[in-house]
Design an enzyme around this catalytic site. Structure first.
Site: not given
Length: 147
Positions: A74, A100, A118, A123-124, A138
């Protein structure tokens, strides 16, 4: 029981062979999901493509249970989140292991031979031959493929 899709069957948008799909896997916009050969999709995985974006999974990928891979989000800063979507392809390289409960978000590329731990939230982009963990994910280790 689980399903095994053998040679040259169409799965989602792509053609592959020897794919294992366990129960309760969800394909959203399956015509925009491409699974490579020997992919292994475990229980309760959600592969959520969109009309505007694809999920491309390479060969020999292992995706553990309860993983979410989604190409939509969004837009932040709008009056309403409803209806204000953003989209971006997700590309997962060859020989990737996703642990998982991991979450892979839109516009991400995961390099060959990498591992997503897991519970990680990716996000990158993830380079080849690394292990990523955490929220947000990371790099925690480089994988040495020399034996």
């Amino acid at each position: 029981m689980y399903g095994k899709i053998s040679k040259r069957k169409i799965v989602g948008g792509g053609v592959a062979e020897d794919i294992m799909i366990y129960p309760e896997v969800s394909f959203v916009y399956p015509y925009n999901i491409y699974l490579g050969a020997h992919a292994h999709i475990s229980e309760r995985v959600t592969l959520r493509a969109s009309e505007k974006s694809k999920i491309i999974i390479g060969n020999w990928c292992q995706i553990a249970n309860n993983v979410i891979i989604t190409t939509s989000g969004h837009e932040i800063g709008k009056e309403h989140y409803y209806g204000n979507l953003t989209h971006g392809d997700i590309v997962i390289g060859n020989n990737v292991w996703i642990g998982s409960n991991a979450i892979i978000l839109q516009k991400v590329k995961i390099g060959n031979n990498s591992i997503v731990a897991a519970g990680a939230v990716v996000t990158k982009d993830v380079p080849e031959n690394v292990i990523v963990a955490g929220v947000p994910a990371r790099i925690v280790k480089t994988i040495n493929n020399k034996t």
